[in-house]
Design an enzyme around this catalytic site. Structure first.
Site, PDB file in Angstrom:
ATOM      1  N   CYS A   1       0.941  -1.157  -0.017  1.00  0.00           N
ATOM      2  CA  CYS A   1      -0.153   0.123  -0.013  1.00  0.00           C
ATOM      3  C   CYS A   1       0.738   1.198   0.076  1.00  0.00           C
ATOM      4  O   CYS A   1       0.350   2.385   0.071  1.00  0.00           O
ATOM      5  CB  CYS A   1      -1.108   0.003   1.181  1.00  0.00           C
ATOM      6  SG  CYS A   1      -2.296  -1.441   1.080  1.00  0.00           S
TER       7      CYS A   1
ATOM      8  N   CYS B   1     -13.118   1.633   8.721  1.00  0.00           N
ATOM      9  CA  CYS B   1     -12.294   1.344   7.421  1.00  0.00           C
ATOM     10  C   CYS B   1     -12.219   2.493   6.549  1.00  0.00           C
ATOM     11  O   CYS B   1     -13.250   3.153   6.229  1.00  0.00           O
ATOM     12  CB  CYS B   1     -12.973   0.025   6.826  1.00  0.00           C
ATOM     13  SG  CYS B   1     -13.183  -1.113   8.066  1.00  0.00           S
ATOM     14  N   SER B   2     -11.107   2.260   5.633  1.00  0.00           N
ATOM     15  CA  SER B   2     -10.878   3.319   4.469  1.00  0.00           C
ATOM     16  C   SER B   2     -11.821   3.230   3.427  1.00  0.00           C
ATOM     17  O   SER B   2     -12.108   1.768   3.280  1.00  0.00           O
ATOM     18  CB  SER B   2      -9.608   3.250   4.273  1.00  0.00           C
ATOM     19  OG  SER B   2      -8.924   2.185   4.139  1.00  0.00           O
TER      20      SER B   2
ATOM     21  N   LYS C   1      -9.588   7.360   5.273  1.00  0.00           N
ATOM     22  CA  LYS C   1     -10.778   6.859   5.629  1.00  0.00           C
ATOM     23  C   LYS C   1     -11.824   7.672   4.716  1.00  0.00           C
ATOM     24  O   LYS C   1     -12.890   6.877   4.359  1.00  0.00           O
ATOM     25  CB  LYS C   1     -11.045   7.539   7.035  1.00  0.00           C
ATOM     26  CG  LYS C   1     -12.562   7.691   7.638  1.00  0.00           C
ATOM     27  CD  LYS C   1     -12.926   6.054   7.947  1.00  0.00           C
ATOM     28  CE  LYS C   1     -14.307   5.994   7.877  1.00  0.00           C
ATOM     29  NZ  LYS C   1     -15.071   5.688   6.566  1.00  0.00           N
TER      30      LYS C   1
ATOM     31  N   HIS D   1      -8.712   5.129  -0.649  1.00  0.00           N
ATOM     32  CA  HIS D   1      -7.477   4.444  -0.756  1.00  0.00           C
ATOM     33  C   HIS D   1      -7.273   3.677  -2.061  1.00  0.00           C
ATOM     34  O   HIS D   1      -7.504   2.373  -2.072  1.00  0.00           O
ATOM     35  CB  HIS D   1      -7.477   3.661   0.404  1.00  0.00           C
ATOM     36  CG  HIS D   1      -6.199   2.863   0.516  1.00  0.00           C
ATOM     37  ND1 HIS D   1      -4.758   3.525   0.104  1.00  0.00           N
ATOM     38  CD2 HIS D   1      -5.499   1.634   1.248  1.00  0.00           C
ATOM     39  CE1 HIS D   1      -3.832   2.383   0.246  1.00  0.00           C
ATOM     40  NE2 HIS D   1      -4.353   1.740   0.841  1.00  0.00           N
TER      41      HIS D   1
END
Lengths: 142, 390
Positions: B84, B207-208, B333, B337
């Site tokens: 990532c 969670c993103s 968030k 992403h």
């Protein structure tokens, strides 16, 4: 063709009143043609991306070709027993270069530079016996 | 170990970033073109001026993924990948290439198109590859940080849940002020607290965002920067470390810290010459893939004392108007992403903030910014820290 026929992919070609055409797009600003359609203009010289729907066909010139002698791996689709086919790169009259199967009386004797014409033809039989249709070009003037 | 760094030798002179979110109507190539064109425009250059390119994206095998859509004429294009933290890896390689003198002007660009892949994040099976790996999702891997942290520092789990929710709340407040963010909406604390649990104690609001997007930077030597823009930003540190992946093996592994982050932060602060990062850093973009990650990162990056970050979260220390604003653009968030683009998206916020172009989320007179990008999972990860300034 039987009465039951489905396109191999929806939205890539159409049998219009003027004959078969590929469905793509063109940048109204710089004229660059796209097949399949593109959401934005990929021409680095073009700063004004204005995409509109465009139809391509039927004429083109064969730029190069190769005989596919053995069955290609999936996702290629073909009927059993496998029959070799001719794959060609066609320069369409609208400035678009397209890869397609080439139909000819003798596919082992097709010459580069031949004039070709778009046609919609059977690729293979589908799971329910229907004809799966794709775009091809036929040699019209060697 | 020497890590000499390239403090103030390289500058970013142009950046571009697409809206992050759902791009059902655009291809990966379209997103690359959009981000690259915005970066070219921002730097006042066209593609002819770029000497070499670094592309960060997941599993695309070669530089052709970029050279084809950008119609790059016979120039070096490298594809890089580091989980990532891929976008940051692209920037690091680009910056070092310029610092070496090999090139004058280069581009780092990251992209990902996750929505129509059906995946969220990287889907890879971890070693051991003998079939003994448990099937573990990313939310579950990061969720394990929370109970360990709460236990170690005596935080009541109910309070702990509020702390995690407060982090998501802050990032949504910031993202609501960002026209390029995936989720541009403030979300009330109680809605976050009671969101459906995906990997207890994490709810979906911890969670993103899974999204499509691309971001790009034009990088030149510092002495040339003002030829391109009146307001370049200068790279002070780039640290990238890979850990020994001791987490799954060692009984001593502690889920309240990422040793990789501690190591990369220490290296970056040394490269940048920061003596007291907590005071000297004006703002940070950190890898808030899940809310407990951001909590632990505050301490690993030295933004809070060990065991003290949770109280500071509740006190608003990391809010936009807090003592050290973290994720002013909404973070993973709220901004979303798209893996390969995220590291460069973080830098995009530094670019806007340091130039005073961040609009209603502008931080007052920032001087030093930090980006932190994590790849992998607790116990088995890579970590990137950059320090940038005006």
């Amino acid at each position: 063709m039987t009465d039951k026929a489905v396109p191999v992919i929806e939205g890539l070609f159409s049998d219009t009143a003027e004959g078969p055409r590929l469905l793509g797009s063109r940048c109204a600003a710089c004229g660059t043609p796209y097949f399949p359609s593109s959401a934005v203009c990929h021409n680095p010289e073009c700063s004004d991306s204005r995409i509109e729907e465009a139809f391509f066909g039927p004429g083109g010139t064969l730029w190069s070709c190769a005989l596919q002698n053995y069955p290609p791996p999936p996702p290629a689709r073909y009927d059993e027993p496998y029959e070799p086919y001719l794959l060609g790169m066609v320069d369409m009259d609208e400035g678009l270069r397209v890869m397609a199967r080439i139909n000819a009386a003798d596919i082992t004797a097709v010459e580069i530079g031949s004039r070709v014409e778009l046609e919609l033809d059977t690729l293979c039989k589908g799971g329910e016996g229907e004809d799966v249709i794709t775009w091809k070009f036929k040699v019209v003037q060697p | 170990m020497a890590s000499n760094g390239i403090c103030d030798r390289v500058a970013i002179v142009g950046m571009g970033c697409t809206y992050f979110g759902e791009h059902w109507d655009k291809s990966l190539e379209d997103l690359l073109i959009e981000a690259a064109n915005e970066a070219y425009l921002s730097a006042g250059v066209d593609g002819d001026r770029i000497d070499a390119y670094w592309l960060g994206t997941m599993g695309r095998l070669s530089g052709l993924t970029l050279s084809e859509p950008l119609k790059i004429n016979y120039k070096p294009v490298s594809h890089v990948e580091n989980f990532c933290a891929t976008g940051s890896e692209a920037l690091r390689n680009a910056a070092y290439a310029v610092a070496s003198g090999a090139y004058d002007c280069v581009m780092a660009i990251g992209v990902e198109k996750l929505k129509d892949s059906g995946f969220s994040g990287l889907v890879v099976q971890n070693p051991p590859s003998d079939g003994s790996s448990p099937a573990m999702t990313a939310p579950a891997q990061f969720s394990m940080l929370a109970p360990d942290y709460f236990e170690k520092y005596g935080v009541d789990p109910e309070v702990g849940k509020e702390v995690l929710s407060r982090i998501a709340y802050k990032n949504h407040c910031n993202g609501a002020k960002n026209p390029k963010a995936q989720f541009r909406k403030e979300v009330p604390m109680d809605a976050i607290m009671c969101s459906p649990r995906v990997a207890d104690p994490l709810g979906i609001m911890d969670c993103s965002g899974v999204s499509d997007g691309s971001a790009a930077a034009v990088v030149v030597r510092a002495e040339d920067a003002h030829k391109y823009t009146d307001n370049p930003i200068f790279i002070k540190a780039l640290s990238f470390v890979a850990g020994p992946a001791a987490g799954p093996l060692s009984q001593d592994y502690d889920f309240t810290t990422f040793p990789e982050v501690v190591a990369s932060a220490k290296d970056a602060y040394q490269q940048a010459g920061l003596k007291n990062p907590m005071e000297e850093i004006s703002m940070a973009e950190v890898h808030d893939c899940f809310t407990p990650t951001e909590l632990v990162l505050y301490e690993d990056l030295g933004f809070a004392e060990r065991g003290g970050a949770w109280r500071e979260v509740l006190d608003g220390a990391f809010d936009l108007d807090g003592r050290l604003p973290v994720n002013p653009d909404g973070g993973l968030k709220s901004f979303g992403h798209p893996i390969g683009a995220s590291g460069l998206r973080m830098m995009f916020e530094m670019w806007l903030q340091l130039r005073g172009e961040a609009g209603e989320r502008q931080i007052k007179d920032p001087k030093i910014g930090l980006t932190h990008n994590l790849g992998g999972a607790p116990g088995r990860c890579v970590s990137f820290v950059s320090v940038v300034g005006r």
